[in-house]
Structure formats: C-alpha cells, structure tokens
Design a protein around this motif. Structure first.
Motif, PDB file in Angstrom:
ATOM      1  N   LYS A 167       0.995  -1.179  -0.074  1.00 55.06           N
ATOM      2  CA  LYS A 167       0.103   0.163   0.136  1.00 55.06           C
ATOM      3  C   LYS A 167       0.895   1.194  -0.029  1.00 55.06           C
ATOM      4  N   ALA A 168       2.026   1.325   0.753  1.00 55.75           N
ATOM      5  CA  ALA A 168       2.692   2.404   1.136  1.00 55.75           C
ATOM      6  C   ALA A 168       3.582   2.977  -0.357  1.00 55.75           C
ATOM      7  N   VAL A 169       3.715   2.011  -1.282  1.00 52.54           N
ATOM      8  CA  VAL A 169       4.402   2.195  -2.799  1.00 52.54           C
ATOM      9  C   VAL A 169       3.430   2.555  -3.595  1.00 52.54           C
ATOM     10  N   GLY A 170       2.195   2.395  -3.363  1.00 53.13           N
ATOM     11  CA  GLY A 170       1.099   2.616  -4.473  1.00 53.13           C
ATOM     12  C   GLY A 170       0.861   4.130  -4.221  1.00 53.13           C
ATOM     13  N   GLU A 171      -0.109   4.878  -5.171  1.00 49.42           N
ATOM     14  CA  GLU A 171      -0.493   6.082  -5.271  1.00 49.42           C
ATOM     15  C   GLU A 171      -1.059   6.459  -3.880  1.00 49.42           C
ATOM     16  N   GLY A 172      -0.729   7.470  -3.361  1.00 44.38           N
ATOM     17  CA  GLY A 172      -1.182   8.248  -1.985  1.00 44.38           C
ATOM     18  C   GLY A 172      -0.593   7.356  -0.672  1.00 44.38           C
ATOM     19  N   GLY A 173       0.305   6.517  -1.191  1.00 41.09           N
ATOM     20  CA  GLY A 173       0.988   5.982   0.020  1.00 41.09           C
ATOM     21  C   GLY A 173       2.254   6.688   0.615  1.00 41.09           C
ATOM     22  N   VAL A 174       2.713   6.034   1.831  1.00 40.53           N
ATOM     23  CA  VAL A 174       3.721   6.916   2.467  1.00 40.53           C
ATOM     24  C   VAL A 174       5.079   6.970   1.640  1.00 40.53           C
ATOM     25  N   THR A 175       5.308   5.698   1.176  1.00 39.21           N
ATOM     26  CA  THR A 175       6.676   5.655   0.502  1.00 39.21           C
ATOM     27  C   THR A 175       6.460   6.667  -0.891  1.00 39.21           C
ATOM     28  N   LYS A 176       5.437   6.482  -1.747  1.00 39.13           N
ATOM     29  CA  LYS A 176       5.320   7.119  -2.865  1.00 39.13           C
ATOM     30  C   LYS A 176       5.252   8.563  -2.674  1.00 39.13           C
ATOM     31  N   ASP A 177       4.572   9.026  -1.460  1.00 35.41           N
ATOM     32  CA  ASP A 177       4.721  10.417  -1.270  1.00 35.41           C
ATOM     33  C   ASP A 177       6.195  10.743  -0.904  1.00 35.41           C
ATOM     34  N   GLY A 178       6.784   9.992   0.045  1.00 40.31           N
ATOM     35  CA  GLY A 178       8.229  10.248   0.129  1.00 40.31           C
ATOM     36  C   GLY A 178       9.024  10.530  -1.082  1.00 40.31           C
ATOM     37  N   PHE A 179       8.736   9.610  -1.955  1.00 35.52           N
ATOM     38  CA  PHE A 179       9.674   9.759  -3.476  1.00 35.52           C
ATOM     39  C   PHE A 179       9.202  10.766  -4.161  1.00 35.52           C
ATOM     40  N   ASP A 180       7.871  11.022  -4.010  1.00 34.44           N
ATOM     41  CA  ASP A 180       7.525  12.382  -4.671  1.00 34.44           C
ATOM     42  C   ASP A 180       8.055  13.636  -4.149  1.00 34.44           C
ATOM     43  N   SER A 181       8.124  13.636  -2.722  1.00 38.75           N
ATOM     44  CA  SER A 181       8.873  14.624  -2.039  1.00 38.75           C
ATOM     45  C   SER A 181      10.216  14.628  -2.393  1.00 38.75           C
ATOM     46  N   PHE A 182      11.146  13.593  -2.465  1.00 34.98           N
ATOM     47  CA  PHE A 182      12.481  13.640  -2.767  1.00 34.98           C
ATOM     48  C   PHE A 182      12.658  14.233  -4.347  1.00 34.98           C
ATOM     49  N   ILE A 183      11.815  13.741  -5.162  1.00 39.20           N
ATOM     50  CA  ILE A 183      11.863  14.248  -6.695  1.00 39.20           C
ATOM     51  C   ILE A 183      11.738  15.503  -6.767  1.00 39.20           C
ATOM     52  N   ALA A 184      10.722  16.327  -5.984  1.00 36.90           N
ATOM     53  CA  ALA A 184      10.321  17.768  -6.040  1.00 36.90           C
ATOM     54  C   ALA A 184      11.598  18.338  -5.289  1.00 36.90           C
ATOM     55  N   HIS A 185      12.144  17.966  -4.385  1.00 41.70           N
ATOM     56  CA  HIS A 185      13.379  18.629  -3.594  1.00 41.70           C
ATOM     57  C   HIS A 185      14.310  18.571  -4.563  1.00 41.70           C
ATOM     58  N   ILE A 186      14.694  17.670  -5.335  1.00 45.59           N
ATOM     59  CA  ILE A 186      16.058  17.790  -6.270  1.00 45.59           C
ATOM     60  C   ILE A 186      15.622  18.592  -7.350  1.00 45.59           C
ATOM     61  N   THR A 187      14.248  18.753  -7.772  1.00 43.93           N
ATOM     62  CA  THR A 187      14.135  19.475  -9.025  1.00 43.93           C
ATOM     63  C   THR A 187      13.582  20.785  -8.607  1.00 43.93           C
ATOM     64  N   ARG A 188      13.564  21.319  -7.485  1.00 40.78           N
ATOM     65  CA  ARG A 188      13.249  22.445  -6.684  1.00 40.78           C
ATOM     66  C   ARG A 188      13.654  23.656  -7.728  1.00 40.78           C
TER      67      ARG A 188
END
Length: 459
Positions: free
Chosen positions: A436-457
């Motif tokens: 569930k965590a790696v799926g859309e809206g899951g805590v891992t997926k959100d974490g990954f999106d957050s990391f990508i948003a950070h390095i592409t800020r």
C-alpha cells in the motif's frame, strides 16, 4: 543533455553485491520520473549488478559509466576465519578510492551541461564523490544501505547517547564486537569524514515498519537539520511472470504446496566450514521440511573470474535421500522470485538488509543466522521488534558450531508450528502495508515524490 534546464542524478554505489543491487534499483525508480540517471562503477561490478537484478523496468534510461581501477591481489574467501566479515574483499573496497578522479571528471562534465547535478552516493563512497563541493550547481545525498534501526543505534552510541530512548530497544542488543574487521572499521571512519558535505540522507526502508527509528534519526542531534527520505523497498514488491527462461528452483516450487518450502540462503559474503555445512545438511534432513538450499561460496572480488572454485561437499548420499522434498542450488538463485512464490513459507537467512527487505515485502518470515556487519542488529529488529522471525544463532555465541539439532528445531518452529504461523501472519500483514505504501497516495510514494520535488526545486 543539450539544455541547461535539467537535473541529472549521478549514483555511486559501493562495490559489494548488496550495495550495487540497492542503488541500481534506486536508479531505475528515479529514472521513472524522466530524470537522466548516471550509474558509476567498474565494468565488472556494473555487469554483476545488471545480471543479478530482477525487474529493472527502466534500465534503458540509465547511463552506465564503467571506470577502471588498477589490478590488485585478491585472496579467496576464508571459511575458517574467526570473524565472518568478508575481509577477502577489502582490497576491492580500497581500490574504489581510484574512482575519485574519473568521477570528478564526470561531475565536471555534467555540471557544464545540466542546471543541477545531484549525487546520490553510498555512505561508503563519500571520499570518491568529494569533489562535487567545487561545483556551484552540485549537491550530494548520503545513501545508507542498512536498516534505520541499525544506523540509528550506531550513530546514537557513537554520539554518546544524546537523548533517552525506549529501554526495550536496548534489551539483548548485540555488541558490535566481531561484526567488522579492523581494516574495514578504519575504512568506515575515514569515509565518515567526507559524509558531512551531503545535503540529506536516503534510506532503503519503509515507514510501515521502521517509522519510530526514522523519527529518531530525524531528531536534530542526529540529523543536524538535514532532510531524510525513506524510499524503500527498492526491489519490486510484486512479481510478474518472468519472460526469461525460468530457473529450475521456480519450476520445482510450482509442484509444492502453499507455504510449504523453506528457502535457505546466506547471501553473497558468507563462507562456511565443512563441519558447519554438514550440520546444516543434517538439520534440514531431520526437520522433514521441504527446502531450497543455495549452497555457494562467498563472492570473490570478480564474480566472473574463472579461478578454480572448490565444490562444497555434502554428506554422502544427502541429495539422494532428500530428493523428494529438497533441492540444492549451486549457482546464482533468483531470490526475489523464490520469496514471492506461493510455495515459499520461510527464509533461513543471514539477515543482510537486502534479504530482510525482500522477505518482508513478500510476506515471508525468517530464521535468522547473522554473520557480520549490520546482520546481528537486523536480527533483533526482525525477531524481537517486528516479531517476524526466530533466531538460529545468538550473536553472543557466534564462535560456536551450530548443531544440526538447533537447525532442525528452528526450521520446524518456522515451518510447522503455531508460533511459525503467527510470524507468517505478521509478515504477511507487513507485506500488505508495504504494498500500500508504494502505491499512489502511500507513504513511500509520497516520500519519493517529495525527494524528486526537492532535487528539481526551482527548475
């Protein structure tokens, strides 16, 4: 790369199987966001990582850089060593220092054509990437290949225990004595000096089962205000039918009942004495349980070398006697696919972090037999905290031979008892949570999106 409006990611793994594998999978995950990824290693280690990886969906988007290092003497694994740490690989670890200049050249080249260069390096490769600090548009992230539990305790103890933690975390905590060779401890200390330049940390773990330890790691005293991301598991969490020719172990598993087989494998850095191998064989035979046993020596520095490899001898007639319920695999086995198979119900393991992550993500409980490094403390996490495993060998008795009776007992508990069934149920619940965590809206997926948003800020 013809535009200045790009982020490129450079991945620098440590040259050992567990590290190479994790960062190759992370490369694949990052490249799925349409970000160019450059994976840096030697030719031998890159080939090793590619051949052994399962389910790399985006490897076509990864640029592989294969740099050479000077040749060196590489001793064979020593199965009779008191310390089980793979000291025979130390020359290979130290040879990685020679990657500093080619990595520095690559970073300078990418820096001139990309708007930002993001270096994700294994915590043991900080020396190699240090020259990124001279580039105005480069930043680095320190990747830890071990559990949050293990790295937290290591840092917390090293810092003089800067804040109180729950007492139960420290109960029966194995000492670090015997975990590493003195040469490797020195190597780690020297790398630590260069890690302070990083902008944050990445962990191959999941908040689903390591949330409390990730919270401890984010405390100011330890994090020093740097961000961290838990992006694991990096391995695929669902296995589709392989398009390649299936390994014989999977064909054999197809004929077995659900959760009836214990998978026995001790990773890529374990060498057993002849006496210990005999005890394992007798224990498996007497347990009367079905099994797949991966019986191979520790990896040499060059896993493709044609040097003579001694065939590991088993008790006379063993394979004939167990042929109805067990198979011995002497080559590379597809571990993730075996763990994902419906017939696999347990994993007798050294508790390397890759193996722990793969087992948890597939819902398979473990019989833990730690050998070195982070494995003794991973064992505590698996057996005492998550309660998805039982211990075969206590770290305090690491110098003793494990008798067949002990192996038989733990295998039976895991595979044929109510206690084992409860561990399996807990492992399956964690697996559902991880999925569930790696799926859309899951805590891992959100974490990954957050990391990508950070390095592409700002781009």
């Amino acid at each position: 790369m013809t535009t200045k409006y790009e982020v490129v990611v450079v991945i620098v793994p440590f040259p050992a199987q567990g590290h190479l594998n994790q960062l190759l999978h992370l490369s694949s995950l990052i490249s799925s966001y349409n970000i160019p990824v450059h994976y840096v290693s030697t030719k031998t280690h890159t080939r090793q990582a590619k051949i052994r990886a399962y389910g790399l969906s985006n490897s076509n988007n990864i640029h592989f850089h294969e740099f050479s290092t000077p040749s060196f003497q590489s001793p064979p694994p020593n199965p009779n060593s008191n310390i089980k740490f793979p000291s025979h690989l130390q020359p290979s670890f130290e040879s990685s220092y020679h990657l500093r200049n080619p990595v520095s050249s690559l970073l300078r080249s990418l820096s001139s054509t990309a708007r930002r260069v993001v270096v994700v390096h294994d915590s043991l490769m900080a020396y190699v990437v240090q020259d990124f600090t001279s580039l105005p548009n480069a930043e680095s992230y320190n990747f830890h290949s071990v559990s949050a539990f293990t790295i937290f305790l290591f840092l917390w103890e090293a810092m003089g225990k800067p804040f109180p933690i729950e007492a139960e975390m420290l109960e029966n905590l194995p000492s670090l004595e015997g975990c590493f060779s003195p040469e490797f401890e020195k190597f780690v200390k020297s790398e630590h000096e260069y890690s302070k330049f990083s902008s944050g940390k990445i962990y191959n773990t999941s908040r689903v089962f390591e949330g409390p330890f990730l919270d401890y790691l984010s405390k100011e005293q330890i994090s020093k205000g740097k961000q961290q991301w838990a992006l694991g598991p990096f391995n695929p969490v669902s296995i589709s039918g392989s398009i390649q020719q299936r390994h014989k172990s999977l064909t054999w598993l197809d004929k077995q009942g659900p959760k009836s087989v214990i998978f026995v494998s001790f990773g890529t850095t374990t060498s057993f004495s002849d006496e210990q191998i005999k005890e394992i064989a007798i224990g498996l035979e007497q347990s009367q349980q079905k099994f797949i046993w991966v019986l191979r020596d520790a990896d040499k520095e060059n896993v493709f070398s044609k040097d003579f490899t001694k065939k590991i001898e088993l008790p006379k007639g063993f394979e004939e006697r167990v042929k109805e319920r067990g198979i011995v695999v002497r080559d590379w086995a597809p571990q993730l696919e075996i763990l994902a198979h419906t017939s696999t119900g347990g994993f007798l393991s050294h508790c390397g972090w890759n193996s722990c992550m793969e087992s948890i993500s597939m819902g398979v409980p473990l019989a833990a037999w730690p050998m070195h490094s982070d494995q003794p403390r991973n064992t505590v996490l698996i057996t005492k905290i998550l309660k998805v495993g039982s211990v075969i060998k206590d770290w305090a008795r690491r110098d003793e031979l494990v008798k067949s009776s002990k192996i038989e007992k733990v295998v039976r508990i895991l595979m044929a008892s109510q206690e084992g069934e409860e561990m399996r149920k807990r492992a399956e619940e964690l697996s559902v949570g991880v999925n569930k965590a790696v799926g859309e809206g899951g805590v891992t997926k959100d974490g990954f999106d957050s990391f990508i948003a950070h390095i592409t800020r700002g781009i």
